[in-house]
Structures are given as structure tokens and as C-alpha cells.
Scaffold this motif. Structure first.
Motif, PDB file in Angstrom:
ATOM      1  N   LEU A  98      -3.786   5.210  -3.087  1.00  0.00           N
ATOM      2  CA  LEU A  98      -2.678   6.060  -3.516  1.00  0.00           C
ATOM      3  C   LEU A  98      -1.797   5.397  -4.573  1.00  0.00           C
ATOM      4  O   LEU A  98      -0.668   5.828  -4.800  1.00  0.00           O
ATOM      5  N   THR A  99      -2.306   4.373  -5.233  1.00  0.00           N
ATOM      6  CA  THR A  99      -1.562   3.764  -6.331  1.00  0.00           C
ATOM      7  C   THR A  99      -1.351   4.792  -7.437  1.00  0.00           C
ATOM      8  O   THR A  99      -2.303   5.409  -7.908  1.00  0.00           O
ATOM      9  N   ASN A 100      -0.095   5.001  -7.820  1.00  0.00           N
ATOM     10  CA  ASN A 100       0.263   5.984  -8.850  1.00  0.00           C
ATOM     11  C   ASN A 100      -0.241   7.387  -8.503  1.00  0.00           C
ATOM     12  O   ASN A 100      -0.602   8.165  -9.388  1.00  0.00           O
ATOM     13  N   ALA A 101      -0.254   7.687  -7.204  1.00  0.00           N
ATOM     14  CA  ALA A 101      -0.786   8.975  -6.765  1.00  0.00           C
ATOM     15  C   ALA A 101       0.086  10.129  -7.226  1.00  0.00           C
ATOM     16  O   ALA A 101       1.303  10.013  -7.387  1.00  0.00           O
ATOM     17  N   SER A 131       0.852  -1.183   0.000  1.00  0.00           N
ATOM     18  CA  SER A 131       0.000   0.000   0.000  1.00  0.00           C
ATOM     19  C   SER A 131       0.890   1.236   0.000  1.00  0.00           C
ATOM     20  O   SER A 131       1.814   1.353   0.810  1.00  0.00           O
ATOM     21  N   THR A 132       0.640   2.151  -0.943  1.00  0.00           N
ATOM     22  CA  THR A 132       1.375   3.412  -0.966  1.00  0.00           C
ATOM     23  C   THR A 132       0.870   4.320   0.152  1.00  0.00           C
ATOM     24  O   THR A 132      -0.339   4.429   0.379  1.00  0.00           O
ATOM     25  N   ARG A 133       1.793   4.943   0.859  1.00  0.00           N
ATOM     26  CA  ARG A 133       1.433   5.894   1.918  1.00  0.00           C
ATOM     27  C   ARG A 133       2.176   7.211   1.690  1.00  0.00           C
ATOM     28  O   ARG A 133       3.317   7.220   1.205  1.00  0.00           O
ATOM     29  N   LEU A 134       1.540   8.306   2.054  1.00  0.00           N
ATOM     30  CA  LEU A 134       2.203   9.608   2.085  1.00  0.00           C
ATOM     31  C   LEU A 134       2.796   9.816   3.463  1.00  0.00           C
ATOM     32  O   LEU A 134       2.136   9.540   4.478  1.00  0.00           O
ATOM     33  N   VAL A 135       4.036  10.287   3.504  1.00  0.00           N
ATOM     34  CA  VAL A 135       4.686  10.552   4.782  1.00  0.00           C
ATOM     35  C   VAL A 135       5.267  11.957   4.779  1.00  0.00           C
ATOM     36  O   VAL A 135       5.715  12.460   3.742  1.00  0.00           O
ATOM     37  N   LEU A 136       5.244  12.565   5.943  1.00  0.00           N
ATOM     38  CA  LEU A 136       5.896  13.849   6.138  1.00  0.00           C
ATOM     39  C   LEU A 136       7.267  13.578   6.753  1.00  0.00           C
ATOM     40  O   LEU A 136       7.380  12.861   7.750  1.00  0.00           O
ATOM     41  N   VAL A 137       8.288  14.132   6.130  1.00  0.00           N
ATOM     42  CA  VAL A 137       9.661  13.947   6.595  1.00  0.00           C
ATOM     43  C   VAL A 137      10.132  15.277   7.169  1.00  0.00           C
ATOM     44  O   VAL A 137      10.151  16.289   6.459  1.00  0.00           O
ATOM     45  N   SER A 138      10.490  15.292   8.430  1.00  0.00           N
ATOM     46  CA  SER A 138      10.976  16.535   9.028  1.00  0.00           C
ATOM     47  C   SER A 138      12.371  16.855   8.504  1.00  0.00           C
ATOM     48  O   SER A 138      13.042  16.001   7.906  1.00  0.00           O
ATOM     49  N   GLN A 139      12.820  18.060   8.717  1.00  0.00           N
ATOM     50  CA  GLN A 139      14.150  18.467   8.288  1.00  0.00           C
ATOM     51  C   GLN A 139      15.231  17.567   8.895  1.00  0.00           C
ATOM     52  O   GLN A 139      16.282  17.341   8.292  1.00  0.00           O
ATOM     53  N   ASP A 140      14.938  17.018  10.089  1.00  0.00           N
ATOM     54  CA  ASP A 140      15.899  16.145  10.770  1.00  0.00           C
ATOM     55  C   ASP A 140      15.728  14.674  10.405  1.00  0.00           C
ATOM     56  O   ASP A 140      16.461  13.821  10.911  1.00  0.00           O
ATOM     57  N   TRP A 182      -6.843  10.600  -4.867  1.00  0.00           N
ATOM     58  CA  TRP A 182      -7.338   9.579  -3.953  1.00  0.00           C
ATOM     59  C   TRP A 182      -8.324   8.700  -4.732  1.00  0.00           C
ATOM     60  O   TRP A 182      -9.326   9.175  -5.236  1.00  0.00           O
ATOM     61  N   THR A 183      -7.978   7.427  -4.841  1.00  0.00           N
ATOM     62  CA  THR A 183      -8.731   6.510  -5.695  1.00  0.00           C
ATOM     63  C   THR A 183      -9.529   5.521  -4.851  1.00  0.00           C
ATOM     64  O   THR A 183      -9.034   4.994  -3.853  1.00  0.00           O
ATOM     65  N   THR A 184     -10.765   5.283  -5.272  1.00  0.00           N
ATOM     66  CA  THR A 184     -11.633   4.303  -4.611  1.00  0.00           C
ATOM     67  C   THR A 184     -12.188   3.354  -5.661  1.00  0.00           C
ATOM     68  O   THR A 184     -12.303   3.694  -6.838  1.00  0.00           O
ATOM     69  N   ARG A 185     -12.528   2.149  -5.208  1.00  0.00           N
ATOM     70  CA  ARG A 185     -13.147   1.182  -6.100  1.00  0.00           C
ATOM     71  C   ARG A 185     -14.637   1.484  -6.253  1.00  0.00           C
ATOM     72  O   ARG A 185     -15.292   1.970  -5.330  1.00  0.00           O
ATOM     73  N   ALA A 186     -15.147   1.161  -7.459  1.00  0.00           N
ATOM     74  CA  ALA A 186     -16.576   1.289  -7.733  1.00  0.00           C
ATOM     75  C   ALA A 186     -17.065  -0.036  -8.306  1.00  0.00           C
ATOM     76  O   ALA A 186     -16.279  -0.946  -8.574  1.00  0.00           O
ATOM     77  N   ALA A 187     -18.358  -0.147  -8.490  1.00  0.00           N
ATOM     78  CA  ALA A 187     -18.936  -1.389  -8.998  1.00  0.00           C
ATOM     79  C   ALA A 187     -18.426  -1.687 -10.400  1.00  0.00           C
ATOM     80  O   ALA A 187     -18.032  -0.791 -11.153  1.00  0.00           O
ATOM     81  N   GLY A 188     -18.444  -2.970 -10.756  1.00  0.00           N
ATOM     82  CA  GLY A 188     -18.077  -3.374 -12.100  1.00  0.00           C
ATOM     83  C   GLY A 188     -16.596  -3.339 -12.388  1.00  0.00           C
ATOM     84  O   GLY A 188     -16.192  -3.256 -13.555  1.00  0.00           O
TER      85      GLY A 188
END
Length: 671
Positions: free
Chosen positions: A204-207, A180-189, A222-228
Motif C-alpha cells: 500500500l505504498t503511495n496507495a 507499512s501503510t495500512r487501510l483502516v475503517l474509522v467508525s463515526q465514534d 495493491w502492489t506486489t514485487r516481481a522479479a528483477g
């Protein structure tokens, strides 16, 4: 530094070793850094390094990084240090994760690791306070905190299973669903904080994401699954301090959103709204400016331009690039009104990097006759401007032939293309001709290609015609939809008409012709093979063969089935347009090439085509003219330089054998 002296286009390996510029980063103090790819010693892979360029165009480039693993994603911090991603070893031993880490190269001193994660880190954006937005991968069901432990357990158990709960499950050349792709915040340190805990494998695939310069907000697809088996992609906004997420732009069944880019003050976001393709209409892109706080959007009328990329110059201006009329353009947009000014319209430009002072945009310019090279485009004035070249590695010398734009009329529509002709073609020695049909089908022969380079054929005496027929980019929405839904007879009529027009020249030999194409172009060559015997040879790469099979097995199955329907419901359409129905009519020698790791057009298409050709051959096995070049570790494209040499040599030799009467290709390839 490499110079532009290369001019021997019979040397395929030499061409593929020329440095390739792929990205730019503009610094706050006027610095400019380029990401440059070059083949390694054995031609086994392309390796990236970072180079300092002189943005004034005067001084030579200077190489900054040298590791075996390479460096990518350069970004400048406000203090002038250069940030990048690399999987090279950490000399301190503190960060021993296998994936890419974020490194910092100060203006003076050595590069050092800022942050790492078990699933690697990809740098996305940098805020003025030094904080960074990055993406990482975690095993499904876990978090950044337990990812290392879970990866170790999975590795020691040699467990490779993936548990699927819906679509999609593949993308181009890799599997989806185990991470699973995740967004992370990286501090200056270098401290990491997850901004999207619990995100599923699809969200977040190919976000595409961006971070406000003040570090307060993130916007992301931000991607969600739908029917079909469908998915829908909207734009989410994440408050960095609280972690709260809200949908800024909701997707619908009729449209979705992509490529969010925040203005420097974080008040506006530029986005692309894309309509959902149907059996009667392809997908159309619209550039819009939305206030993050809500309200009416500003629509930007880009005319016939097919949007490629955009970047903020300042809070009031946006630069946009894309394909236009088999060339390309860069536009300057007033975001308050949507008013547009054309800066340049002679060629495609990419890697847009506005200067910190807002006086210019730096970009990579290329065309059919020249690989990507950096230029400085001034923004002052009222009309078109003249870019200034910037010195950089790479480039070429003299071409082995001439290039010109040619046009014809097809039922009231002007259809054009580029014609590349050998220097010595004449009435007494007319050149044989190759017709190349591009992929997509939404694409254009407007740019330099390292994979399909016409000058390699021109250097061997061929003329190459590169048409932009129906569904090509750069001709507005009407051009994209002409010939939809991927009607090969419409495209063939336009390509053949243009070909017949140029073959009236006494410098071209109409009796010696070859047809080549890849992806959608490969589908076209496969279809034409069963509907015309005018060519002496056909080369098809990654081409669709049996549409009833491909539409449900491609990684883009939901799109294909939505547009083209089920074969049982549309038997006449599939019988008319699926190439495999005309296999028995093929009389032209075919070279089939395909990568095993191609999930967009699975290798099963080539396997089925190859069986139909071999089993349908009525002569002796040794007399069969067809050949199959299987690329076992390639995907939709031939990316490994050593494989590209083999592919090009084989393609040229096959055409020479069957069109020019050259010696047959031996059973054991010499390349």
C-alpha cells in the motif's frame, strides 16, 4: 481576506507569501471549503488552513481553522460536519499521538478529535453512515494493536535501522521499508479497525483508495514485487464487513492500474490503466470504467488529453480533467457508453469537486498567467460552458509583461510554447532571453508555478520562452512517445528551432541568452552545455549528469534500467546521451543547484558534475565562473519559502552577471 493587488514581481518574498489554493471539498448542503497554504512568519514552511468559500461566488471567504500545525484533507460528512486531518494538540488530552488525527468541525461548535493512531491518520473517504476510510503507518511486522508499544521501544533504543528484502527502498524524499501503510475503517465514534492486516511494506505504498458511499466496499491499489526489482500494481476490492480481499483487476508485465474511484452506488469503478514503458514505447494511460461485479469495461476516449484526475458526478456521469495542447480541459463522460463532452478547454483544472445536486463541478483553474483560483463549471447543456469565478484568498494583480503563444515547424511537427515578454521590450531596447526546458519529460508549461515562475524574470527585463517539445503532455500518445526514450537531441532540436524563430523579433536580443531547466530539464541543460556554446549562462537544477550512475541509484531504478538498459550492453547510447561524456567541451558558466534529500535524482549527480567542472577548470580557482547552490534540507523541489527566495535571487543574479554584465555574486550570499 487577501486581495489580488500584488503586482511587484521584483518582490520574490512577497510573491511566495500569496495564499495558494490546493484542495476543495463540496458539502451536501451546498457548502464549499478550500484548503489554502501560506508561508509562516519566518518563511520556514508552508502551513495549511481551511476556509469557507461561497460557491455562488458572491460573499467573501471565511477562515475556519487557525492552528500552528495546520489542517489538511477536508471532507464533508453527510450530516454537514467538516472532517479534516491535523497534528494540532487535542485540548482534552485524550489523544496524545504525535501524528495527524482526524478532527470533526460541526456546523455549530468547536472542532474535536474523532480518532488518532500512533502512526497518524490520513483521511481518504467518508461514507453516508459516517464511517471513514483512512490510512495509517505501522512498524513493519506489527499491527495497529501493538504499534504504540513497538514505536516506544524503537525510540528509546534510538534504533534507526531498516531491513530491506527487495525494491523499492526510497520514494522521492523519504525512506521506505521501516513502516507499512495500512487501510483502516474509522467508525463515526472513532473506533479503528484494520482492513489490511499483515500488509507488507510495498502493498500500500503511495496507495490510492476509495470507500463506497454505503460503506460496504473499499477499492485500493495493491502492489506486489516481481522479479528483477520490478513491482506490479493492481486493484483490490475489500469487503468491509468480512474483511475479505480479492483482486478486482490483476496487473501484468505489460500494464498496471491506478487511481480507483467508486461510483456513488458502488457498482462501478473508474480506473487508469497504464502500460509499462519499454525502450521503444513510453507508458500510456487509458481511462476505463469497470463493473465491480465483473464484465466488460467501458473505454473512454479522451483524445489528446493526458489524464490528470476524475470524479463521479452521479452514477451515470464522470468528470475528467487533464493537460491538453499546452492548456487543459475538463470533460464530462457518459459512463454507460464512454461518450465525452468537452466542458472547458482553455486551462488546466484540478481538485474536482462535483456539487451534491449534480448541476456543476467546482474546480481550481490556473494557467501560466494566473495562480489556481476556484471556479464553478455548470454541467447542463450540450457543448462548452462558461465557468463562474468564486471569490477566494490569493490571486495577483497586473503582470509585468505580455504572454503569447508561439509556434514553429520542426520536420513537419508543429512545436509551440509560451513567450513571456516585458512590457517595455522594443526594437530600441530589446529584451535578453531565457529558454526554460521543463521536467518530466512528460510535463507541460501550461500552468502557474510557484517554484519556476517566469514573471520574476520578466519583471527584471528578461523575456522567457517556455516550449512544450517532444514528450510533453497534452498531445496524445504520439506526442508522449516522440523523442522516446528521453532523447536529448530530439528535444533540443525542437526547443532550439522555436528559440531561433522567436529571436528573429527585433524586440528580443539574440546576443544575450540564458538556458535553464530542472529534473529532465536539468538533464537537458547538462547535455546542451556540452553540445552548444550559444548561451551566456546555464542554470541546472536537480539534473541528471552521469546516466550510468543515476539509472541505478534513483528511487525509480527499475523503470530507468528497463527502458535504458545497462551501459555495458549499450555503450554507444550512453556515450551519446550521458552529459558527463562531454564535460570537457563545456565553455558556458554553469550554476548547479540540488537538494540533498532528492532521491529521484540523487545529489550524487550534482556532486559528480561539480567535481568535473571544478577539476576541469584550467584557470586560477578564483577565476572559475561555475557555482554550486546546495540545498541541504530540500528534496527534488525547493519547497521551503526562505530557500525559494535564495534560489530565485541566486539564479537571477547568476544570469545577470554572465549575460548582462552585472556585478558578480559575492562569496557570502546576501539573500
Amino acid at each position: 481576506m487577501a486581495d489580488a493587488s500584488f503586482d511587484d514581481f521584483t518582490d520574490i518574498e512577497g510573491l511566495l507569501r500569496i495564499p495558494r489554493l490546493t484542495a476543495l471539498a463540496a458539502g451536501p448542503d451546498g457548502r464549499l471549503v478550500a484548503q489554502i497554504q501560506q508561508a509562516d512568519e519566518h518563511g520556514a514552511r508552508m502551513r495549511s488552513s481551511l476556509w469557507e468559500l461561497d460557491a455562488t461566488g458572491e460573499a467573501d471567504a471565511r477562515r475556519l481553522t487557525w492552528s500552528e500545525q495546520g489542517e489538511t484533507a477536508p471532507r464533508f460528512a453527510r450530516d454537514g460536519s467538516l472532517l479534516f486531518a491535523s497534528a494540532r494538540p487535542d485540548p482534552t488530552g485524550e489523544h496524545d499521538d504525535d501524528g495527524a488525527a482526524i478532527w470533526r468541525l460541526p456546523a455549530r461548535g468547536e472542532a474535536h478529535v474523532v480518532a488518532s493512531a500512533p502512526g497518524g491518520l490520513t483521511l481518504v473517504a467518508v461514507a453516508d453512515d459516517g464511517s471513514m476510510l483512512a490510512t495509517t503507518q505501522v512498524l513493519v511486522g506489527g499491527s495497529l494493536d501493538d504499534d504504540a508499544e513497538r514505536r516506544t521501544a524503537r525510540s528509546e533504543a534510538k534504533r534507526t535501522t531498516i531491513w530491506h528484502t527487495g525494491m523499492p527502498i526510497r520514494y522521492w524524499d523519504h525512506e521506505l521499508g521501516d513502516e507499512s501503510t495500512r487501510l483502516v475503517l474509522v467508525s463515526q465514534d472513532g473506533d479503528l479497525r484494520e482492513l489490511t492486516p499483515g500488509a507488507d511494506p510495498v502493498a500500500l505504498t503511495n496507495a490510492s483508495a476509495d470507500l463506497a458511499r454505503d460503506g460496504s466496499i473499499v477499492v485500493t491499489t495493491w502492489t506486489t514485487r516481481a522479479a528483477g526489482g520490478e513491482t506490479r500494481t493492481g486493484i483490490a476490492a475489500i469487503d468491509v464487513s468480512s474483511g475479505d480481499r480479492r483482486m478486482l483487476l490483476e496487473p501484468t508485465a505489460a500494464h498496471g492500474w491506478s487511481s480507483p474511484r467508486l461510483s456513488p452506488d458502488g457498482a462501478r469503478v473508474a480506473v487508469t490503466r497504464g502500460t509499462t514503458s519499454t525502450p521503444t514505447d513510453t507508458s500510456y494511460d487509458f481511462l476505463e470504467i469497470h463493473a465491480v461485479a465483473g464484465g466488460d469495461a467501458v473505454a473512454v476516449d479522451v483524445g489528446d488529453l493526458t489524464i490528470g484526475g476524475y470524479a463521479w458526478v452521479d452514477d451515470a456521469r464522470l468528470v475528467v480533467s487533464g493537460d491538453l495542447h499546452s492548456r487543459g480541459a475538463v470533460l464530462l463522460v457518459d459512463v454507460a457508453t464512454g461518450a465525452v463532452r468537452t466542458l472547458v478547454d482553455d486551462a488546466p483544472h484540478g481538485a474536482l469537486a462535483p456539487t451534491a445536486d449534480g448541476t456543476a463541478v467546482l474546480a481550481l483553474r490556473d494557467d501560466v498567467a494566473c495562480p489556481a483560483a476556484p471556479v464553478r463549471i455548470p454541467l447542463a447543456g450540450d457543448g462548452a460552458v462558461t465557468p463562474t469565478p468564486i471569490r477566494a484568498p490569493g490571486g495577483i494583480g497586473a503582470l509585468p509583461g505580455r504572454i503569447e503563444w508561439v509556434e514553429t515547424d520542426v520536420e513537419g511537427v508543429r512545436v509551440g510554447g509560451w513567450l513571456c515578454t516585458p512590457q517595455d521590450a522594443s526594437a530600441s531596447a530589446p529584451a535578453p532571453v531565457m529558454l526554460w526546458i521543463h521536467g518530466g519529460p512528460h510535463g507541460s508549461y501550461n500552468a502557474w508555478s510557484w517554484r519556476w515562475n517566469p514573471w520574476l524574470a520578466v519583471a527584471r527585463g528578461w523575456a522567457v520562452l517556455l516550449p512544450d517539445p517532444a514528450m510533453s503532455t497534452g498531445y496524445g500518445h504520439a506526442g508522449l512517445n516522440r523523442g522516446w526514450p528521453r532523447l536529448p537531441d530530439v528535444v533540443w532540436r525542437e526547443c532550439e528551432t522555436l528559440l531561433d524563430d522567436v529571436l528573429q523579433r527585433d524586440t528580443l536580443d539574440a546576443s544575450r541568452t540564458a538556458l535553464l531547466g530542472a529534473s529532465f530539464g536539468g538533464f537537458m541543460t547538462n547535455w546542451i552545455a556540452g553540445h552548444s556554446d550559444r548561451f551566456g549562462a546555464i542554470v541546472t537544477h536537480a539534473g541528471l549528469w552521469a546516466l550510468d550512475q543515476q539509472h541505478a541509484t534513483t528511487d525509480a531504478a527499475s523503470h530507468k534500467v528497463r527502458v535504458h538498459g545497462h551501459p555495458d550492453a549499450l555503450p554507444d547510447w550512453y556515450r551519446a546521451y550521458s552529459p558527463h561524456h562531454s564535460a570537457s567541451a563545456i565553455a558556458t558558466p554553469m550554476l548547479v543547484t540540488h537538494g540533498n534529500r532528492d532521491y529521484r535524482v540523487p545529489v550524487s549527480e550534482a556532486l559528480r558534475l561539480w567535481w568535473d567542472l571544478v577539476s576541469g577548470w584550467q584557470g586560477t580557482p578564483e577565476s572559475m565562473p561555475h557555482r554550486f547552490l546546495q540545498l541541504t534540507d530540500e528534496n527534488h523541489w525547493v519547497l521551503r519559502p526562505s530557500n525559494a527566495v535564495t534560489w530565485n535571487e541566486t539564479m537571477l543574479a547568476f544570469c545577470a552577471q554572465h549575460v548582462l554584465g552585472a556585478e558578480p555574486i559575492p562569496d557570502a550570499l546576501p539573500w
